[in-house]
Design a protein around this motif. Sequence first.
Motif, PDB file in Angstrom:
ATOM      1  N   ASP A  24      69.433  43.696  73.152  1.00 43.12           N
ATOM      2  CA  ASP A  24      68.295  42.930  72.646  1.00 43.12           C
ATOM      3  C   ASP A  24      68.705  41.533  72.197  1.00 43.12           C
ATOM      4  O   ASP A  24      68.027  40.555  72.483  1.00 43.12           O
ATOM      5  N   ARG A  32      69.148  38.154  81.522  1.00 41.18           N
ATOM      6  CA  ARG A  32      68.261  39.192  81.026  1.00 41.18           C
ATOM      7  C   ARG A  32      67.361  39.727  82.136  1.00 41.18           C
ATOM      8  O   ARG A  32      67.382  39.249  83.273  1.00 41.18           O
ATOM      9  N   SER A 144      64.261  48.475  84.351  1.00 38.19           N
ATOM     10  CA  SER A 144      62.866  48.149  84.053  1.00 38.19           C
ATOM     11  C   SER A 144      62.007  49.413  84.014  1.00 38.19           C
ATOM     12  O   SER A 144      61.133  49.549  83.142  1.00 38.19           O
ATOM     13  N   LEU A 147      62.651  51.310  80.696  1.00 34.41           N
ATOM     14  CA  LEU A 147      62.029  50.584  79.583  1.00 34.41           C
ATOM     15  C   LEU A 147      60.511  50.711  79.635  1.00 34.41           C
ATOM     16  O   LEU A 147      59.853  50.903  78.603  1.00 34.41           O
ATOM     17  N   SER A 152      63.651  53.021  74.276  1.00 30.95           N
ATOM     18  CA  SER A 152      64.060  51.803  73.580  1.00 30.95           C
ATOM     19  C   SER A 152      65.312  51.234  74.217  1.00 30.95           C
ATOM     20  O   SER A 152      66.127  51.958  74.812  1.00 30.95           O
ATOM     21  N   ALA A 153      65.484  49.921  74.081  1.00 33.47           N
ATOM     22  CA  ALA A 153      66.687  49.286  74.592  1.00 33.47           C
ATOM     23  C   ALA A 153      67.927  49.819  73.882  1.00 33.47           C
ATOM     24  O   ALA A 153      68.984  49.978  74.504  1.00 33.47           O
ATOM     25  N   GLU A 249      59.729  52.213  66.275  1.00 34.24           N
ATOM     26  CA  GLU A 249      58.883  51.082  66.698  1.00 34.24           C
ATOM     27  C   GLU A 249      57.404  51.410  66.498  1.00 34.24           C
ATOM     28  O   GLU A 249      56.620  50.543  66.087  1.00 34.24           O
ATOM     29  N   ARG A 294      63.343  38.841  70.242  1.00 27.31           N
ATOM     30  CA  ARG A 294      63.014  39.035  71.656  1.00 27.31           C
ATOM     31  C   ARG A 294      63.752  38.074  72.572  1.00 27.31           C
ATOM     32  O   ARG A 294      63.517  38.075  73.785  1.00 27.31           O
ATOM     33  N   GLU A 488      53.678  45.057  75.819  1.00 27.02           N
ATOM     34  CA  GLU A 488      55.063  45.046  75.357  1.00 27.02           C
ATOM     35  C   GLU A 488      56.004  44.528  76.444  1.00 27.02           C
ATOM     36  O   GLU A 488      56.917  43.739  76.183  1.00 27.02           O
ATOM     37  N   ALA A 489      55.775  44.961  77.684  1.00 27.94           N
ATOM     38  CA  ALA A 489      56.631  44.513  78.782  1.00 27.94           C
ATOM     39  C   ALA A 489      56.463  43.027  79.042  1.00 27.94           C
ATOM     40  O   ALA A 489      57.424  42.330  79.398  1.00 27.94           O
ATOM     41  N   ARG A 492      58.594  41.338  76.494  1.00 25.54           N
ATOM     42  CA  ARG A 492      60.007  41.589  76.753  1.00 25.54           C
ATOM     43  C   ARG A 492      60.551  40.684  77.841  1.00 25.54           C
ATOM     44  O   ARG A 492      61.653  40.145  77.734  1.00 25.54           O
ATOM     45  N   THR A 493      59.787  40.494  78.890  1.00 27.32           N
ATOM     46  CA  THR A 493      60.270  39.695  80.017  1.00 27.32           C
ATOM     47  C   THR A 493      60.056  38.201  79.812  1.00 27.32           C
ATOM     48  O   THR A 493      60.877  37.393  80.244  1.00 27.32           O
TER      49      THR A 493
END
Length: 545
Positions: A24, A32, A144, A147, A152-153, A249, A294, A488-489, A492-493
Motif C-alpha cells: 500500500d 503500481r 487485480s 483485490l 485486502s492488500a 476496513e 492510497r 474502491e477499485a 485504488r487504481t
Amino acid sequence: MASAPPSDPYARHVLARMSDFFTDEGTPWARRLWDIGSVLALEELFEAGYWQAHGVLSQTACDWQRIQLNALVGPDRGLGDRDLRKELTGLLKNALPDPSPARRRLKEIIGHVRVGYLERWAVAVNVPVEERTKPERYSRTVASHLLDLGYSASFLKAWAKDLYDARATTADIADSAAALARTPARGYEVLVALEKVPRRDLAEPLEHWYDKGKVIAWLREHGHDTAGVRPGGGFVYRFNALDAFSAAEQARQMLERMTARSQFLRKDRGGVAPLPYIWVAGHAEAIPLEPPARGADVLTLVNEGHLYQVAGTRSRIDDALELAAAVNRGPMAPAVAGAWAAIESLLTHPDDPKGDGERSGKAVAADRMAAVIACSWPRAELTALAHRHKPRTQDDLGRSIAACTTNQERARVVADALRAGGASALDFTRAPTKYSDRPAAQRMADLVQDPRPVLGDVAGAFRIALRRLYRTRNIILHGGATQGVALEASLRTAAPLVGAGLDRIVHAAYAEDLDPLDLAARAEVALQLVNGETGLSVVDLLEPV
C-alpha cells in the motif's frame, strides 16, 4: 531433509510484481497496479447501464467504456477459449441499454465468467514457458482479480511472501490463487472502541454497544493487550469478510458514517472520537484505525522546497491540491469527488469540444492527465533503475551514473545502456528490490527500442483508470450513491496516477510558470513525435523544446 525446489524465474517475476501491487505504501506509482480485473470491469459495465437509464451517465460514456472493455478482454485467458468468450464478445459489440435482452444476457454471462475464472488461468499458464502469457500480464490479472474480490492488500502481500519464501512454482501460484478465489467469506467479530461518546443514552440501548468494562473484557478474552487502552465504550460488530484486514476496513467505513453523523450535532458537534486501533477477534495484532495512504504522492512539494510556500496570492494549483487532499486517506466518496474536481479544474477550458464526441465534455480532462502521466513514466522508471543498478563490483555503467548530477542525466545514461545492451545491461545483484527491478528493466528496454506502441498502451491504461474515476464521481455526485461496484477499485487504481499527474503539473507551474493545459498539450504532442524525425527522446517528453 528435502532440498528446496529449483527456482522458477517466471514465478519469481510474478511474485515480485504482486509484492509491488500489494504494498500500500512504499511502491512508486510507476510500479503500481493501474487496472481492475475483467470480472469487475464487466460488473461495472452492467451497473453503468442502470445509471445511463437514470440520466447519470451519458450514452457516449457507456459506449466508450464498452468498446474499451471489448478490446481489453481479448487476451484474457480466464474468459475461456470458445463458447463463453464468443458469447461475451458478441454482446460487447453492441449497446446494452437498460432494460434490454442483451443486458439480461450479460448478467448471466458475468455469473459464468466469475465461476472458474482463475482456474482457467491456471490451465493457461500450465504450459511450457515459451507458450505462457507474459508474467507482467499474469501478475496483474491475478492481483487485480483477488483485490476486486475483496481481499485486502495486507493479507495478499503476506500470501505472496509465503509463496516466495517457499520457492513456489508457477503452477503453485496458479493453484493457490484459484483456491483463494473459491474461498467464501466468513464471519469476523470486530471491536470499535470510542474515547468520547456524546449522547451516550442513544448508544446504550443498541445491541452492539459495550460499556468500557465490557470493552476491556472483550479485549482480554481475545488475547489483546489492554495496557494504555482507555475506552469510553465501544461497539462490537460482526462482518462477513475474506480476511481480518478487510473486516477492519468494513468497521472503518462504519466509523466514518458514525463520525459523519456526529458533525450534525448541535452540542458536542463532531464529538465521536474513536481510539486509534481496531481489534479483530482471532487476529493477534491491533489494526491501525488510520488506513494506509492510497499512494497519491506529489514529491515536487518536498524535493523543490514548495511545501510551506503558501503565502501570497492563492493559485489554481493551491485550489487543486486542497481539493485532492482527501484522495490519500479520506472517506472514499469525498476522495473521488475531490480528486476529479482537481483534475477538471486544471485540465478543462470553455473552448473544449461540446456535444457527444469521444473527447467532448469534461472527460477530455482524463485524457489530458493520462498523456501527462504517460510522458512522466519513462523518466520515473529510468531514474529508479539508475539508483538500483548495484553490481557486486563497480562497472563502467555505475561510474557513468555516479558522475551524473541530475535525474535527467541518470535516466539518459540508463536509456542508452538499455538501448545498446537490453535489460541485461543493468545489474541488480545487491539491490534489495532486484526481483522487481529486473521486470522493470525489461519494460524499459522494450520502451527504448520501440517507444510509441509501449507509450500508447500505457497512456491507454491511464485513460481507462481516470475515466473510471470520472464515471465514479458522476455516480456519487449525480446519482447520490456511495456504494458503486467499482468505487474502491477506482480509487485504488487512480489515486497514485492523480498524485503523479499533479506532481508534474506542480513542477511545470513552479519551474516554468507553465499552465496545466499547455503541459497537457506538450505531452500529447510528445506522444506523437517520440523517437521520430525530431529526435525526441523518452527521457525528455515533458521538457521544453
